[in-house]
Design an enzyme around this catalytic site. Structure first.
Site, PDB file in Angstrom:
ATOM      1  N   CYS A 165       0.833  -1.212   0.000  1.00 39.98           N
ATOM      2  CA  CYS A 165       0.000   0.000   0.000  1.00 39.98           C
ATOM      3  C   CYS A 165       0.860   1.251   0.000  1.00 39.98           C
ATOM      4  O   CYS A 165       0.535   2.247  -0.651  1.00 39.98           O
ATOM      5  CB  CYS A 165      -0.931   0.011   1.221  1.00 39.98           C
ATOM      6  SG  CYS A 165      -2.055  -1.396   1.282  1.00 39.98           S
TER       7      CYS A 165
HETATM    8  C1  BEZ Z   1       0.538  -4.602   1.832  1.00 40.14           C
HETATM    9  O1  BEZ Z   1       0.151  -3.497   1.502  1.00 40.14           O
HETATM   10  O2  BEZ Z   1       1.709  -4.930   1.739  1.00 40.14           O
HETATM   11  C2  BEZ Z   1      -0.453  -5.611   2.332  1.00 40.14           C
HETATM   12  C3  BEZ Z   1      -1.588  -5.195   2.986  1.00 40.14           C
HETATM   13  C4  BEZ Z   1      -2.484  -6.143   3.471  1.00 40.14           C
HETATM   14  C5  BEZ Z   1      -2.220  -7.480   3.273  1.00 40.14           C
HETATM   15  C6  BEZ Z   1      -1.085  -7.868   2.590  1.00 40.14           C
HETATM   16  C7  BEZ Z   1      -0.196  -6.939   2.106  1.00 40.14           C
END
Ligand code: BEZ
Length: 211
Positions: A45
């Site tokens: 994210c």
């Molecule tokens: C991420 O943004 O890395 C992420 C967020 C939630 C679950 C898995 C990865």
């Protein structure tokens, strides 16, 4: 029920890193992208919100406002923005909407319980000036999105809203377009003065009309 293409994007009011937002009013007369992410302070994210900030001038050039959203509270968003700016070498200058009671997530069906019953998946909605949904897209938490693809779709949507053309697979701005099947050859001659090439009666290419 899930939102479908052509539906009116639900209106809502919510708090954001840019202050309170009344969604339709905030969109104004232009285009919009609303995209959800699973959680603040997560790696994929962080790169996604950085990528969107980096493309800020490209969205602005196309008259597209962008807003991110997750179920995290506003204080979390505010703190995380500093990390995004620091690690992605950007300035996040678009709103991140806080949806801790999952009101917007429910309106837009952004929580897919069989994937994760608490967090939003990676949803994208492109919204036209008529407030109708022009594109929906859903990615899993493990896969960051390609935001250049969203710019490509916007280019196609804005072009095909003005001219009676469609855009072929992998088309990019400036490349030849397809004349829509409803246009007869005789009409195509006047509509597309740059000419057109017939591969099959239903497959006709013309140079991009607004180039
Ligand atoms: C991420 O943004 O890395 C992420 C967020 C939630 C679950 C898995 C990865």
């Amino acid at each position: 029920m899930a939102l479908r293409l052509g539906d009116i994007a639900p209106d809502f009011s919510a708090d954001s890193t840019a202050g309170p937002i009344s969604f339709h009013q905030w969109l104004g007369d232009g285009w919009g992208i609303l995209f959800s992410h699973p959680a603040d302070y997560t790696p994929v994210c962080t790169t996604e919100l950085g990528a969107v900030a980096r493309l800020g001038s490209e969205f602005a050039k196309r008259n597209v406002k962008v807003a991110a959203i997750s179920v995290d509270p506003i204080d979390s968003h505010r703190g995380w923005v500093s990390d995004i700016n620091e690690t992605q070498h950007v300035t996040v200058n678009y709103p991140i909407i806080a949806d801790p009671v999952k009101k917007v997530a429910a309106l837009y069906d952004m929580i897919h319980p069989n994937a994760d019953d608490k967090a939003t998946v990676r949803s994208v909605f492109i919204i036209g000036p008529d407030k109708k949904i022009k594109l929906t897209l859903t990615y899993p938490a493990s896969t960051g999105r390609n935001f250049l693809e969203l710019l490509r779709v916007i280019d196609s949507l804005q072009l095909t809203a003005k001219f009676r053309v469609a855009t072929p697979a992998d088309w990019k701005d400036g490349e030849d377009c397809i004349i829509t099947p409803a246009v007869k050859d005789a009409e195509a001659t006047t509509l597309f003065p740059k000419g057109f090439r017939v591969v099959k009666p239903y497959l006709r290419y013309t140079p991009q009309p607004n180039r």
